[in-house]
Design a protein around this motif. Structure first.
Motif, PDB file in Angstrom:
ATOM      1  N   PHE A  61       0.646  -1.487   0.447  1.00  0.00           N
ATOM      2  CA  PHE A  61      -0.159  -0.172   0.321  1.00  0.00           C
ATOM      3  C   PHE A  61       0.732   1.018  -0.016  1.00  0.00           C
ATOM      4  N   THR A  62       0.050   2.194  -0.883  1.00  0.00           N
ATOM      5  CA  THR A  62       1.289   3.173  -0.066  1.00  0.00           C
ATOM      6  C   THR A  62       1.111   4.002   1.143  1.00  0.00           C
ATOM      7  N   GLU A  63       1.718   5.454   1.235  1.00  0.00           N
ATOM      8  CA  GLU A  63       1.008   5.704   2.779  1.00  0.00           C
ATOM      9  C   GLU A  63      -0.207   6.546   3.047  1.00  0.00           C
ATOM     10  N   ASP A  64      -0.642   7.394   1.621  1.00  0.00           N
ATOM     11  CA  ASP A  64      -1.437   8.109   1.475  1.00  0.00           C
ATOM     12  C   ASP A  64      -2.614   7.403   1.266  1.00  0.00           C
ATOM     13  N   PHE A  65      -2.750   6.048   0.928  1.00  0.00           N
ATOM     14  CA  PHE A  65      -4.256   4.807   1.088  1.00  0.00           C
ATOM     15  C   PHE A  65      -4.764   4.976   2.105  1.00  0.00           C
ATOM     16  N   ASN A  66      -5.702   5.124   1.971  1.00  0.00           N
ATOM     17  CA  ASN A  66      -6.933   5.310   3.437  1.00  0.00           C
ATOM     18  C   ASN A  66      -7.894   4.097   3.450  1.00  0.00           C
ATOM     19  N   ARG A  67      -7.851   3.003   4.266  1.00  0.00           N
ATOM     20  CA  ARG A  67      -8.686   1.925   4.822  1.00  0.00           C
ATOM     21  C   ARG A  67     -10.166   1.530   4.914  1.00  0.00           C
ATOM     22  N   ARG A  68      -9.807   2.531   5.861  1.00  0.00           N
ATOM     23  CA  ARG A  68     -11.288   3.181   6.356  1.00  0.00           C
ATOM     24  C   ARG A  68     -11.848   3.932   4.917  1.00  0.00           C
ATOM     25  N   LYS A  69     -11.526   4.840   4.408  1.00  0.00           N
ATOM     26  CA  LYS A  69     -12.499   4.901   3.113  1.00  0.00           C
ATOM     27  C   LYS A  69     -12.617   4.315   2.181  1.00  0.00           C
ATOM     28  N   ALA A  70     -11.425   3.463   2.546  1.00  0.00           N
ATOM     29  CA  ALA A  70     -11.959   2.289   0.684  1.00  0.00           C
ATOM     30  C   ALA A  70     -12.926   1.450   1.334  1.00  0.00           C
ATOM     31  N   ARG A  71     -12.762   0.286   3.127  1.00  0.00           N
ATOM     32  CA  ARG A  71     -13.979  -0.643   2.733  1.00  0.00           C
ATOM     33  C   ARG A  71     -15.164   0.482   3.777  1.00  0.00           C
ATOM     34  N   ALA A  72     -15.770   1.703   4.037  1.00  0.00           N
ATOM     35  CA  ALA A  72     -16.613   2.261   3.621  1.00  0.00           C
ATOM     36  C   ALA A  72     -17.505   2.254   2.505  1.00  0.00           C
ATOM     37  N   LEU A  73     -16.160   2.432   1.193  1.00  0.00           N
ATOM     38  CA  LEU A  73     -16.822   2.679  -0.255  1.00  0.00           C
ATOM     39  C   LEU A  73     -17.701   1.086  -0.759  1.00  0.00           C
ATOM     40  N   VAL A  74     -15.954   0.094  -0.195  1.00  0.00           N
ATOM     41  CA  VAL A  74     -16.946  -1.113  -0.155  1.00  0.00           C
ATOM     42  C   VAL A  74     -18.214  -1.449   0.028  1.00  0.00           C
ATOM     43  N   ARG A  75     -18.810  -0.751   1.286  1.00  0.00           N
ATOM     44  CA  ARG A  75     -19.468  -1.774   1.765  1.00  0.00           C
ATOM     45  C   ARG A  75     -21.048  -0.609   1.828  1.00  0.00           C
ATOM     46  N   ALA A  76     -20.592   0.753   1.245  1.00  0.00           N
ATOM     47  CA  ALA A  76     -21.408   1.242   0.438  1.00  0.00           C
ATOM     48  C   ALA A  76     -22.216   0.478  -0.772  1.00  0.00           C
ATOM     49  N   LEU A  77     -21.206   0.292  -1.611  1.00  0.00           N
ATOM     50  CA  LEU A  77     -21.499  -0.164  -2.849  1.00  0.00           C
ATOM     51  C   LEU A  77     -21.598  -1.759  -2.962  1.00  0.00           C
ATOM     52  N   ARG A  78     -21.413  -2.423  -1.919  1.00  0.00           N
ATOM     53  CA  ARG A  78     -21.864  -4.030  -1.844  1.00  0.00           C
ATOM     54  C   ARG A  78     -23.932  -3.782  -1.505  1.00  0.00           C
ATOM     55  N   THR A  79     -23.867  -2.881  -0.717  1.00  0.00           N
ATOM     56  CA  THR A  79     -25.233  -2.130   0.152  1.00  0.00           C
ATOM     57  C   THR A  79     -26.326  -2.080  -1.143  1.00  0.00           C
ATOM     58  N   PHE A  80     -25.858  -0.776  -1.961  1.00  0.00           N
ATOM     59  CA  PHE A  80     -26.640  -0.577  -3.415  1.00  0.00           C
ATOM     60  C   PHE A  80     -26.664  -1.456  -4.151  1.00  0.00           C
ATOM     61  N   VAL A  81     -25.600  -2.116  -4.604  1.00  0.00           N
ATOM     62  CA  VAL A  81     -25.702  -4.078  -5.772  1.00  0.00           C
ATOM     63  C   VAL A  81     -26.756  -4.560  -5.022  1.00  0.00           C
ATOM     64  N   GLU A  82     -26.919  -4.971  -3.882  1.00  0.00           N
ATOM     65  CA  GLU A  82     -27.512  -5.722  -3.264  1.00  0.00           C
ATOM     66  C   GLU A  82     -29.305  -5.055  -3.588  1.00  0.00           C
ATOM     67  N   ASP A  83     -29.378  -3.976  -2.982  1.00  0.00           N
ATOM     68  CA  ASP A  83     -30.733  -3.159  -3.352  1.00  0.00           C
ATOM     69  C   ASP A  83     -31.160  -3.431  -4.444  1.00  0.00           C
ATOM     70  N   ARG A  84     -30.372  -3.169  -5.483  1.00  0.00           N
ATOM     71  CA  ARG A  84     -30.652  -3.384  -6.926  1.00  0.00           C
ATOM     72  C   ARG A  84     -30.906  -5.049  -7.031  1.00  0.00           C
ATOM     73  N   VAL A  85     -30.201  -5.271  -6.334  1.00  0.00           N
ATOM     74  CA  VAL A  85     -30.497  -7.033  -7.371  1.00  0.00           C
ATOM     75  C   VAL A  85     -31.943  -7.393  -6.795  1.00  0.00           C
ATOM     76  N   ASN A  86     -32.177  -7.269  -5.418  1.00  0.00           N
ATOM     77  CA  ASN A  86     -33.575  -7.452  -5.228  1.00  0.00           C
ATOM     78  C   ASN A  86     -34.440  -6.826  -5.202  1.00  0.00           C
ATOM     79  N   ALA A  87     -33.954  -5.551  -5.431  1.00  0.00           N
ATOM     80  CA  ALA A  87     -35.538  -4.657  -6.104  1.00  0.00           C
ATOM     81  C   ALA A  87     -35.626  -5.472  -7.625  1.00  0.00           C
ATOM     82  N   ASP A  88     -35.481  -5.779  -8.407  1.00  0.00           N
ATOM     83  CA  ASP A  88     -35.146  -6.398  -9.410  1.00  0.00           C
ATOM     84  C   ASP A  88     -35.730  -7.735  -9.605  1.00  0.00           C
ATOM     85  N   ARG A  89     -35.142  -8.800  -8.762  1.00  0.00           N
ATOM     86  CA  ARG A  89     -36.018  -9.394  -8.234  1.00  0.00           C
ATOM     87  C   ARG A  89     -37.968  -9.886  -7.842  1.00  0.00           C
ATOM     88  N   ARG A  90     -38.040  -8.180  -7.580  1.00  0.00           N
ATOM     89  CA  ARG A  90     -39.325  -8.403  -6.859  1.00  0.00           C
ATOM     90  C   ARG A  90     -40.552  -8.104  -8.154  1.00  0.00           C
TER      91      ARG A  90
END
Length: 88
Positions: free
Chosen positions: A59-88
């Protein structure tokens, strides 16, 4: 990468063999699917799909792990919501 490809699969959108998140996002956009502003910058995670996965680059020194984890969590929630909505 896998979250976005799962969403594309659910939508029936074909995608190339790529790890480039911007390319994947562009394909989604071309198919009428837009990521919310809260996920702007998700393409900055592309190195995790390739370089850090296969080349074990540190990792580079300026890599923000907390921000990256939050972004991945947000993406996962968004995609799961989209997939679940499409299945209804």
């Amino acid at each position: 990468e896998k979250l976005l490809k799962a969403w594309m699969s659910e939508l029936g959108v074909m995608f190339p063999k790529t790890h480039d998140l911007m390319e994947i996002i562009d394909i989604l956009r071309a198919n009428g699917q837009i990521l919310p502003d809260t996920l702007l910058g998700v393409d900055e995670l592309t190195p995790f799909a390739v370089e850090m996965r296969y080349d074990d680059i540190g990792f580079t020194e300026d890599f923000n792990r907390r921000k990256a984890r939050a972004l991945v969590r947000a993406l996962r929630t968004f995609v799961e919501d989209r997939v679940n909505a499409d299945r209804r």
